[in-house]
Write an enzyme that holds these catalytic residues in place. Structure first.
Site, mmCIF file in Angstrom:
data_model
loop_
_atom_site.group_PDB
_atom_site.id
_atom_site.type_symbol
_atom_site.label_atom_id
_atom_site.label_comp_id
_atom_site.label_asym_id
_atom_site.label_seq_id
_atom_site.Cartn_x
_atom_site.Cartn_y
_atom_site.Cartn_z
ATOM 1 N N TYR A 1 4.894 7.333 -0.527
ATOM 2 C CA TYR A 1 5.429 6.012 -0.877
ATOM 3 C C TYR A 1 4.299 5.149 -1.401
ATOM 4 O O TYR A 1 3.211 5.132 -0.834
ATOM 5 C CB TYR A 1 6.052 5.359 0.360
ATOM 6 N N ASP B 1 -4.089 6.188 -2.885
ATOM 7 C CA ASP B 1 -3.387 5.004 -2.392
ATOM 8 C C ASP B 1 -3.672 4.903 -0.899
ATOM 9 O O ASP B 1 -3.064 5.588 -0.086
ATOM 10 C CB ASP B 1 -1.885 5.116 -2.675
ATOM 11 N N LYS C 1 -2.316 -3.849 3.600
ATOM 12 C CA LYS C 1 -2.152 -3.834 5.060
ATOM 13 C C LYS C 1 -3.384 -4.376 5.820
ATOM 14 O O LYS C 1 -3.575 -5.578 5.857
ATOM 15 C CB LYS C 1 -1.729 -2.445 5.521
HETATM 16 C C1 PLP Z 1 2.800 -0.141 2.586
HETATM 17 C C2 PLP Z 1 2.376 0.691 1.447
HETATM 18 C C3 PLP Z 1 2.495 0.270 0.115
HETATM 19 C C4 PLP Z 1 3.189 -1.012 -0.252
HETATM 20 O O1 PLP Z 1 2.516 -2.145 0.217
HETATM 21 P P1 PLP Z 1 3.337 -3.528 0.330
HETATM 22 O O2 PLP Z 1 2.305 -4.501 0.819
HETATM 23 O O3 PLP Z 1 4.464 -3.281 1.256
HETATM 24 O O4 PLP Z 1 3.789 -3.855 -1.051
HETATM 25 C C5 PLP Z 1 1.981 1.068 -0.880
HETATM 26 N N1 PLP Z 1 1.387 2.240 -0.602
HETATM 27 C C6 PLP Z 1 1.247 2.680 0.662
HETATM 28 C C7 PLP Z 1 0.557 3.978 0.914
HETATM 29 C C8 PLP Z 1 1.755 1.934 1.719
HETATM 30 O O5 PLP Z 1 1.638 2.402 2.969
#
Ligand code: PLP
Length: 429
Positions: free
Chosen positions: A146, A241, A269
């Site tokens: 994701y 990511d 995060k």
């Molecule tokens: C949470 C997350 C996102 C999205 O971040 P948001 O602040 O919710 O837009 C993208 N990539 C990864 C791996 C994530 O865990």
């Protein structure tokens, strides 16, 4: 004893008039576990309290950002001091330098960084940068990773090994999705096939190096090293990511854990100390393509917001304390081993890495691919979930979500949690 939930239920009824599904982010609606979501009133350390006054040990931790727990005093003090001087200027502040310096001086994998306001925004910008840098359009992603709600990444695999994605959301044009190649995780042949099919067309591979948004699908060093190599050979950029893994297993995230040099890294995060911050970073050579130095446009009214920066500085400073990550890992092992001991019928397994854990209802020794998850097992999770809630243990409301341990979690919390599992598991058998 049945816990009281009238106030949360009433708030949810009202919220349904205001927001689609009554929420501002879908998983919060509790659809995958059933019942009404709890409306949270406050948090302190590892505990949260809902609108009805029920207290829980929290293993969701706002989906990862709160590595120091709720309402950490150092973060609160920093935020308080900063916000009294004004909350936003739309002009540079010293705090942006400070957070950047803190990150860059301890992270050899990136040389320059750009702050944005969410993980999604970080990923969206990183993809644009990769395309701008390579002058190629196609991107490759993995089924089971994701990356936020970026249009070109809201895709799921088709039926073949290497496929163009099918849009996983209405509103994403087919033409966007046709630029995204989707392959299964932990499958070298699929990646090789993609590069044969689309020679000199793939701008970047994007992967969660520690995939933790669809269960915890650990890939291991070898597969990630393979990606590094095939990207270098094909002049394709490798994007890690690290929105969830950054500052989580160690200060330098998965890049540091595996000692692999990606071309671009995205963060979110933890980086914002509980405030909306994201970031992407790379070598100077790559980052010099970003506006205003280069042709890749990217901007933000609230980017580098001073209040959010000060929260990030306070939180990341704590993460740099000696043994910070070792302690978190030790705590996680204690909890995981404790739960495994009261799980005599091996109904599920706990997979974990650093301070991330995932409850998987499986008999498999490892799960490193999305299609190895048994969707039917989510029924067990649902039952376990509500039993744990009644015993004062709060997990993210979906069996596909991982749990997080924070610095604020205590061994007393773990003993209570293990006990709660022991009692709840009796309901399952
Ligand atoms: C949470 C997350 C996102 C999205 O971040 P948001 O602040 O919710 O837009 C993208 N990539 C990864 C791996 C994530 O865990």
């Amino acid at each position: 004893m049945i816990m009281k939930t009238e106030k949360s239920a009433a708030l949810f009824e009202k919220a349904k008039n205001y927001f689609p599904g009554g929420v501002n982010s879908p998983v919060r609606a509790f659809r995958s576990v059933g019942g009404n979501p709890l409306f949270i009133e406050k948090g302190k350390g590892s505990h949260i309290w809902d609108a009805d006054g029920n207290e829980y040990i929290d293993y969701c931790c706002s989906w990862g950002p709160l590595i120091l727990g709720h309402a950490n005093n150092k973060v609160l003090d920093a935020v308080d001091k900063t916000m009294r001087k004004g909350t936003s200027f739309g002009a540079p502040t010293r705090l942006e330098n400070e957070l950047a310096n803190l990150i860059l001086s301890f992270n050899k994998y990136i040389q320059k960084i750009r702050f944005v306001s969410s993980g999604t925004e970080a990923v969206m910008s990183a993809i644009r940068l990769a395309r701008g840098f390579t002058k190629r359009d196609k991107i490759l992603k993995f089924e089971g990773c994701y990356h936020g709600h970026v249009d070109s990444l809201l895709v799921k695999a088709g039926s073949g090994l290497v496929t163009f994605g099918n849009s996983s959301s209405a509103g994403v044009p087919e033409s966007f999705v046709n630029e995204t190649v989707v392959v299964p995780l932990h499958n070298k042949e699929a990646v090789q096939e993609a590069f044969e099919k689309f020679k000199n067309e793939i701008a970047c591979i994007i992967i969660e190096p520690v995939p933790a948004n669809n269960g915890l699908l650990l890939q291991g060093r070898e597969f990630l090293e393979f990606l590094r190599e095939i990207c270098s050979i094909n002049k394709t950029l490798l994007i890690f990511d690290e929105v969830i893994s950054g500052f989580r297993m160690c200060f330098c995230g998965a890049a540091g854990l595996y000692n692999i040099q990606p071309d671009i890294i995205t963060y979110g995060k933890i980086i914002g100390g509980g405030f909306p911050v994201g970031a992407y970073g790379a070598s100077k050579e790559i980052m010099n393509h970003v506006s205003p130095d280069g042709p890749v446009y990217q901007a933000g009214t609230l980017s580098g917001n001073p209040v959010a920066m000060s929260a990030g500085i306070a939180q990341l400073t704590e993460c740099l304390a000696p043994n910070f990550y070792l302690d978190l890992e030790e705590k996680t092992k204690y909890l995981v081993n404790g739960i495994n001991k009261v799980n005599p019928f091996k109904l599920f397994k706990l997979f974990h890495l650093g301070s991330i854990f995932w409850i998987a209802f499986t008999e498999k020794e490892t799960i490193n691919n999305a299609n190895e998850i048994d969707a039917n097992s989510m029924g067990y999770f649902k039952t376990l979930y509500h039993a744990l809630l009644e015993k004062g243990v709060y997990l993210g409301p979906s069996g596909y979500e991982v749990g997080f341990i924070s610095q604020a979690h205590s061994y007393e919390d773990f003993d209570k949690t293990i006990k709660a599992f022991e009692i709840s598991l009796k309901k399952l058998v």
